[in-house]
Every structure is written in structure tokens, then in C-alpha cells.
Design a protein around this motif. Structure first.
Motif, PDB file in Angstrom:
ATOM      1  N   LEU A  52       0.421  -1.074  -0.264  1.00 30.27           N
ATOM      2  CA  LEU A  52      -0.344   0.164  -0.006  1.00 30.27           C
ATOM      3  C   LEU A  52       0.999   1.815   0.205  1.00 30.27           C
ATOM      4  O   LEU A  52       0.955   2.268  -0.733  1.00 30.27           O
ATOM      5  CB  LEU A  52      -1.006   0.147   1.044  1.00 30.27           C
ATOM      6  N   CYS A  57       1.002   5.799   5.867  1.00 32.92           N
ATOM      7  CA  CYS A  57      -0.447   5.274   5.848  1.00 32.92           C
ATOM      8  C   CYS A  57      -1.224   6.314   6.965  1.00 32.92           C
ATOM      9  O   CYS A  57      -0.330   5.910   7.781  1.00 32.92           O
ATOM     10  CB  CYS A  57      -0.111   3.930   6.350  1.00 32.92           C
ATOM     11  N   GLU A  62     -14.124   3.311  10.520  1.00 32.15           N
ATOM     12  CA  GLU A  62     -14.779   2.843   9.702  1.00 32.15           C
ATOM     13  C   GLU A  62     -15.392   1.543  10.250  1.00 32.15           C
ATOM     14  O   GLU A  62     -14.959   1.209  10.651  1.00 32.15           O
ATOM     15  CB  GLU A  62     -14.482   2.753   8.428  1.00 32.15           C
ATOM     16  N   VAL A  67      -9.490   0.991   8.711  1.00 26.73           N
ATOM     17  CA  VAL A  67      -9.034   1.149   7.689  1.00 26.73           C
ATOM     18  C   VAL A  67      -7.822   1.826   7.692  1.00 26.73           C
ATOM     19  O   VAL A  67      -7.112   2.953   7.686  1.00 26.73           O
ATOM     20  CB  VAL A  67     -10.501   1.221   6.726  1.00 26.73           C
ATOM     21  N   TYR A  69      -4.887   3.476   5.493  1.00 26.52           N
ATOM     22  CA  TYR A  69      -4.931   3.791   3.169  1.00 26.52           C
ATOM     23  C   TYR A  69      -3.505   4.199   2.807  1.00 26.52           C
ATOM     24  O   TYR A  69      -2.948   4.622   3.402  1.00 26.52           O
ATOM     25  CB  TYR A  69      -6.019   5.194   2.956  1.00 26.52           C
ATOM     26  N   GLY A  70      -3.442   3.721   1.817  1.00 28.93           N
ATOM     27  CA  GLY A  70      -1.772   3.968   1.359  1.00 28.93           C
ATOM     28  C   GLY A  70      -1.874   5.514   0.905  1.00 28.93           C
ATOM     29  O   GLY A  70      -3.263   6.426   0.356  1.00 28.93           O
ATOM     30  N   THR A  71      -1.349   6.994   0.647  1.00 30.28           N
ATOM     31  CA  THR A  71      -0.926   7.672   0.516  1.00 30.28           C
ATOM     32  C   THR A  71       0.658   8.116  -0.385  1.00 30.28           C
ATOM     33  O   THR A  71       0.898   6.576  -1.169  1.00 30.28           O
ATOM     34  CB  THR A  71       0.132   8.700   1.529  1.00 30.28           C
ATOM     35  N   ALA A  78      -3.527   4.559  -3.869  1.00 31.73           N
ATOM     36  CA  ALA A  78      -4.534   4.874  -3.463  1.00 31.73           C
ATOM     37  C   ALA A  78      -5.509   3.615  -3.928  1.00 31.73           C
ATOM     38  O   ALA A  78      -5.569   3.255  -4.154  1.00 31.73           O
ATOM     39  CB  ALA A  78      -5.759   5.299  -5.364  1.00 31.73           C
ATOM     40  N   ALA A  79      -4.804   3.016  -2.471  1.00 27.25           N
ATOM     41  CA  ALA A  79      -5.786   1.811  -1.691  1.00 27.25           C
ATOM     42  C   ALA A  79      -5.957   1.781  -0.847  1.00 27.25           C
ATOM     43  O   ALA A  79      -5.370   2.378  -0.269  1.00 27.25           O
ATOM     44  CB  ALA A  79      -5.297   0.208  -2.548  1.00 27.25           C
ATOM     45  N   SER A  80      -7.176   0.838  -0.344  1.00 28.45           N
ATOM     46  CA  SER A  80      -7.367   0.495   1.260  1.00 28.45           C
ATOM     47  C   SER A  80      -7.489  -0.674   1.294  1.00 28.45           C
ATOM     48  O   SER A  80      -8.031  -1.747   0.898  1.00 28.45           O
ATOM     49  CB  SER A  80      -8.129   1.223   1.865  1.00 28.45           C
TER      50      SER A  80
END
Length: 160
Positions: A52, A57, A62, A67, A69-71, A78-80
Motif C-alpha cells: 500500500l 499510511c 470506519e 482501515v 490507506y496508502g498515501t 490509492a488503495a485501502s
């Protein structure tokens, strides 16, 4: 720097934290490895089949979980994925061993991004660290420069 500050403050406002960490996805779950520069985060991410991020990160609440998330910093996408585990990296041997929640909390606290050192921002960052530390098991992940990190995490999950 301005974009990183804005993202950090937005993530804190939403109840999450931005961590100096790498994350990979194995079987739908995100495995987060916070750490300082030189700790092996980028190597760990480069050995995974679905990295990711390898530098920063975001972890956000949620529903009933967290969750990851990639940065876009360094190598990120752009995924999670839902948080599955937290680890400190080790270069001795290969495998996963449990570690105490207190150690996990300390490790996360040392690697949370804090762009404004003021009481409210510190309070939100500390709350995010506690939330993330409570959201997944913590352990030590040992690997080498040729390890199959996906397989190490799958083996550990089968044993647990």
C-alpha cells in the motif's frame, strides 16, 4: 510539506492518524509496520505482492473497525484495506512473534505524524494512537532481504 500537514490535520479531525509506516495487503487485510527511517519499511513493502505504501499510511475508523490507506509519499498507491495487524520489524530470523499491547502503543506513539505541536492536536494524535493500538494484534515480524513476507504473515495467521 503543506500537503502533508493538511492531510495530517484532516486525518486527525476524522479520528484517525497518519503514521510513519509501511503497509501491505495480504488476503484482504492491511499489515502496518510503523518505524523510523532505516528500520526496513521500504524493504518490507518491496518484498510484498500488494504494497500500500512504504513511507506514510493513514489509518481511519470506519464502521466497527479501522482501515489503512496508502498515501502518495515515496512508493504509495490509492488503495485501502481493513487493519489486520501491527508489527515492529526485525532483521533476525524469519517469522512472527506476539508482543505486548504496551509495546505496540509505544511503537505507534513514536511514529505518529504530528505537524502542529499544540494541546488539541496532541490530544487527537494520542487518541488516534490508542484507537489504532486497540484495533489489531501487535507483534514482531522478522524477515530478510529475500523473504516472502506474504507467506510469513499467512503462516502466522494459520498458527494463531
Amino acid at each position: 510539506g503543506l500537503l502533508r500537514s493538511a492531510v495530517t490535520l484532516d486525518v486527525l479531525e476524522r479520528g484517525g492518524g497518519l503514521f510513519h509506516a509501511a503497509a501491505i495487503v495480504v488476503d484482504g487485510g492491511a499489515h502496518l509496520v510503523p518505524g523510523r527511517s532505516g528500520s526496513g519499511k521500504s524493504t518490507f513493502a518491496s518484498l510484498a505482492s500488494a504494497p500500500l505504501a512504504d513511507e506514510l499510511c493513514a489509518v481511519l475508523p470506519e464502521g466497527d473497525g479501522l482501515v489503512v490507506y496508502g498515501t502518495p509519499w515515496w512508493e504509495g498507491r490509492a488503495a485501502s484495506a481493513p487493519l489486520a495487524g501491527l508489527y515492529v520489524l526485525s532483521w533476525s530470523g524469519e517469522g512472527l512473534t506476539p508482543a505486548s499491547p504496551t509495546e505496540g502503543l509505544r511503537h505507534l506513539l513514536a511514529n505518529v505524524t504530528l505537524v502542529l505541536d499544540e494541546p488539541e492536536t496532541r490530544r487527537r494524535a494520542f487518541a488516534a494512537v490508542v484507537r489504532v493500538a486497540s484495533g489489531a494484534a501487535f507483534g514482531r515480524l522478522a524477515f530478510g532481504p529475500r523473504s516472502n513476507v506474504d507467506a510469513i504473515l499467512r503462516r502466522a495467521r494459520r498458527v494463531a
